[in-house]
Design an enzyme around this catalytic site. Structure first.
Site, PDB file in Angstrom:
ATOM      1  CE  LYS A 132      -3.569  -1.210  -0.460  1.00 51.41           C
ATOM      2  NZ  LYS A 132      -3.910  -1.903  -1.835  1.00 51.41           N
ATOM      3  NE  ARG A 183       0.265   6.564   0.503  1.00 50.72           N
ATOM      4  CZ  ARG A 183      -0.867   6.148   0.222  1.00 50.72           C
ATOM      5  NH1 ARG A 183      -1.124   5.009   0.124  1.00 50.72           N
ATOM      6  NH2 ARG A 183      -1.836   7.157  -0.052  1.00 50.72           N
ATOM      7  CE  LYS A 235       2.589  -6.805  -5.837  1.00 49.29           C
ATOM      8  NZ  LYS A 235       1.052  -6.348  -5.579  1.00 49.29           N
ATOM      9  CB  THR A 236       9.066  -8.420  -4.697  1.00 48.59           C
ATOM     10  OG1 THR A 236       9.265  -8.982  -3.359  1.00 48.59           O
ATOM     11  CG2 THR A 236      10.235  -7.233  -4.445  1.00 48.59           C
ATOM     12  CG  HIS A 237       4.173  -6.305  -1.306  1.00 45.37           C
ATOM     13  ND1 HIS A 237       4.235  -4.911  -1.892  1.00 45.37           N
ATOM     14  CD2 HIS A 237       2.926  -6.680  -1.869  1.00 45.37           C
ATOM     15  CE1 HIS A 237       3.278  -4.575  -2.248  1.00 45.37           C
ATOM     16  NE2 HIS A 237       2.489  -5.911  -2.435  1.00 45.37           N
ATOM     17  NE  ARG A 241      -8.263   3.919   0.411  1.00 48.28           N
ATOM     18  CZ  ARG A 241      -8.114   5.194   1.230  1.00 48.28           C
ATOM     19  NH1 ARG A 241      -9.329   5.441   1.671  1.00 48.28           N
ATOM     20  NH2 ARG A 241      -7.080   5.702   1.618  1.00 48.28           N
ATOM     21  CE  LYS A 242     -10.737  10.336   0.690  1.00 52.17           C
ATOM     22  NZ  LYS A 242     -10.840  10.311   2.176  1.00 52.17           N
ATOM     23  N   GLY A 243      -5.452   8.024  -3.298  1.00 50.34           N
ATOM     24  CA  GLY A 243      -4.357   8.498  -3.840  1.00 50.34           C
ATOM     25  C   GLY A 243      -4.220   9.623  -3.171  1.00 50.34           C
ATOM     26  CE1 TYR A 291       0.661   6.762  -3.314  1.00 48.31           C
ATOM     27  CE2 TYR A 291       0.605   8.960  -2.320  1.00 48.31           C
ATOM     28  CZ  TYR A 291       0.001   7.784  -3.092  1.00 48.31           C
ATOM     29  OH  TYR A 291      -1.137   7.886  -3.232  1.00 48.31           O
TER      30      TYR A 291
HETATM   31  S1  PPS Z   1      -0.583  -2.909  -3.104  1.00 45.96           S
HETATM   32  O1  PPS Z   1      -1.994  -3.781  -2.872  1.00 45.96           O
HETATM   33  O2  PPS Z   1       0.339  -3.189  -1.788  1.00 45.96           O
HETATM   34  O3  PPS Z   1       0.131  -3.534  -4.324  1.00 45.96           O
HETATM   35  O4  PPS Z   1      -1.027  -1.438  -3.240  1.00 45.96           O
HETATM   36  P1  PPS Z   1      -0.177  -0.326  -3.642  1.00 45.96           P
HETATM   37  O5  PPS Z   1      -0.170  -0.234  -5.136  1.00 45.96           O
HETATM   38  O6  PPS Z   1       1.200  -0.377  -3.117  1.00 45.96           O
HETATM   39  O7  PPS Z   1      -0.683   0.932  -3.022  1.00 45.96           O
HETATM   40  C1  PPS Z   1      -2.078   1.323  -3.349  1.00 45.96           C
HETATM   41  C2  PPS Z   1      -2.229   2.897  -2.735  1.00 45.96           C
HETATM   42  O8  PPS Z   1      -1.731   3.563  -4.166  1.00 45.96           O
HETATM   43  C3  PPS Z   1      -2.785   4.490  -4.658  1.00 45.96           C
HETATM   44  N1  PPS Z   1      -2.447   4.545  -6.052  1.00 45.96           N
HETATM   45  C4  PPS Z   1      -2.215   5.926  -6.508  1.00 45.96           C
HETATM   46  N2  PPS Z   1      -1.716   7.107  -5.891  1.00 45.96           N
HETATM   47  C5  PPS Z   1      -1.420   8.189  -6.806  1.00 45.96           C
HETATM   48  N3  PPS Z   1      -1.675   8.196  -7.853  1.00 45.96           N
HETATM   49  C6  PPS Z   1      -1.749   7.029  -8.750  1.00 45.96           C
HETATM   50  N4  PPS Z   1      -1.721   6.955  -9.947  1.00 45.96           N
HETATM   51  C7  PPS Z   1      -2.158   5.748  -7.887  1.00 45.96           C
HETATM   52  N5  PPS Z   1      -2.342   4.501  -8.160  1.00 45.96           N
HETATM   53  C8  PPS Z   1      -2.360   3.676  -7.048  1.00 45.96           C
HETATM   54  C9  PPS Z   1      -3.785   4.007  -4.285  1.00 45.96           C
HETATM   55  O9  PPS Z   1      -5.070   4.521  -4.397  1.00 45.96           O
HETATM   56  C10 PPS Z   1      -3.641   3.337  -2.754  1.00 45.96           C
HETATM   57  O10 PPS Z   1      -3.598   4.252  -1.873  1.00 45.96           O
HETATM   58  P2  PPS Z   1      -5.010   4.634  -1.008  1.00 45.96           P
HETATM   59  O11 PPS Z   1      -4.476   5.717  -0.151  1.00 45.96           O
HETATM   60  O12 PPS Z   1      -5.382   3.334  -0.391  1.00 45.96           O
HETATM   61  O13 PPS Z   1      -5.647   5.369  -2.168  1.00 45.96           O
END
Ligand code: PPS
Length: 302
Positions: free
Chosen positions: A47, A133, A109-111, A264-266, A194
């Site tokens: 995330k 992040r 991809k890796t976590h 979701r919200k970004g 991020y």
């Molecule tokens: S995962 O499941 O671990 O692979 O998730 P991950 O991709 O690491 O993180 C998901 C969060 O990234 C946000 N996201 C973005 N933010 C800004 N711009 C772009 N283009 C974008 N794409 C994905 C996504 O909304 C998740 O954050 P939150 O805070 O939940 O919205």
């Protein structure tokens, strides 16, 4: 006591806890995985911008046809090294066995924590793009993921926050991120944040392309950037996997019911909508203590 949904059990591997679709058989093969010089690992704590970074890396290395490449499912373009195919059932081979025979250049991809990456990657073979992040927005995003992903236990906000703070060392944000940060100056690793990507997406497209040895024209950079904005990725079922009808049926039924999407919200600073003053005080004191002695800082306001 509230009835919990039937979610798969986590399992422990080398002191770290994992959930399906991470594959025990896959994890066993990671250490000795043969890395190629042109391999690229997109690594991030869950995330933290993994999918966003996958999208940029995938497009800058694709050369052209960015809008077409964007339509290909992200798990196909940048498969998850330590997982099994989510849709492949219990006997699906680990992705890593498939990757062994995949043509170059391979994107993965890796976590995993730095210490659990393939030995050859830790020794500098291939390249690693690491995205970090701020932990307050990470825990909020983790919480929302747990509410929308049928494979995860939908803990309450309070429970999830406590679990995040008391994670064992191998899973703890405060161990995993500083460990990668210690490698920020290694020439095979690019450490990005991020929050910086939110401020300057185009600049990060250029930075990642340069790191990967790709030359893009200004028009190509613009086109890649347009496919990596929050709106573009939210509207794209190949990146917003909860809009993929098969994934929605198999993994994100809860998300559909609750109206929570994967992309979701970004935002930077969504944590303000979740933390009580007491929770914030405790979290920040914990953060200060754990980060004392590192020069790694995060912005947490947009
Ligand atoms: S995962 O499941 O671990 O692979 O998730 P991950 O991709 O690491 O993180 C998901 C969060 O990234 C946000 N996201 C973005 N933010 C800004 N711009 C772009 N283009 C974008 N794409 C994905 C996504 O909304 C998740 O954050 P939150 O805070 O939940 O919205």
């Amino acid at each position: 006591m509230a009835v919990k949904p039937n979610v798969p059990s986590p399992f422990c591997f080398q002191g770290a806890w994992f959930f399906p679709p991470v594959s025990p058989r896959g994890l066993e093969q990671v250490e000795s995985f043969e890395v190629r010089d042109d391999d690229v690992f997109v690594s991030a704590f869950p995330k933290s911008g993994t999918t966003w970074t996958q999208q940029i890396v995938s497009l800058v290395t694709s050369g052209s046809n960015f809008s077409e490449v964007s339509k290909i499912d992200m798990n196909k373009r940048v498969p998850w090294l330590e997982s099994a195919d989510l849709l492949g059932g219990p006997d699906a081979p680990p992705i890593i066995s498939v990757l062994k025979d995949s043509p170059s250049p391979r994107l993965m991809k890796t976590h995993l924590s730095y210490g659990m990456l393939p030995k050859q990657a830790r020794e500098g073979k291939g390249k690693i793009v690491y995205c970090a992040r701020n932990p307050k927005d990470v825990v909020v995003s983790v919480h929302n993921m747990a509410q929308m992903n049928d494979l995860l236990d939908p803990l309450s906000w309070e429970e999830g926050l406590e679990k995040f703070l008391s994670a064992p060392p191998a899973n703890s944000w405060w161990n995993v991120i500083p460990e990668y940060w210690r490698h920020k100056d290694d020439d095979y690793l690019l450490f990005i944040k991020y929050e910086d990507m939110k401020k300057d997406l185009r600049g990060h497209v250029v930075k990642i392309a340069e790191f990967l040895g790709r030359t893009l024209t200004a028009e190509q950079v613009d086109e890649v950037t347009a496919n990596c904005t929050f709106t573009a990725m939210k509207e794209n079922p190949a990146t917003n996997v909860s809009r993929n009808p098969i994934m929605q049926e198999k993994v994100f039924k809860r998300g559909r019911e609750r109206g929570i999407e994967f992309v979701r919200k970004g935002k930077v600073g969504d944590w303000r909508n979740w933390f009580s003053p007491q929770q914030l005080e405790k979290f920040e004191a914990f953060h200060r203590e754990k980060m004392a002695g590192t020069d790694l800082t995060f912005e947490d306001e947009e």
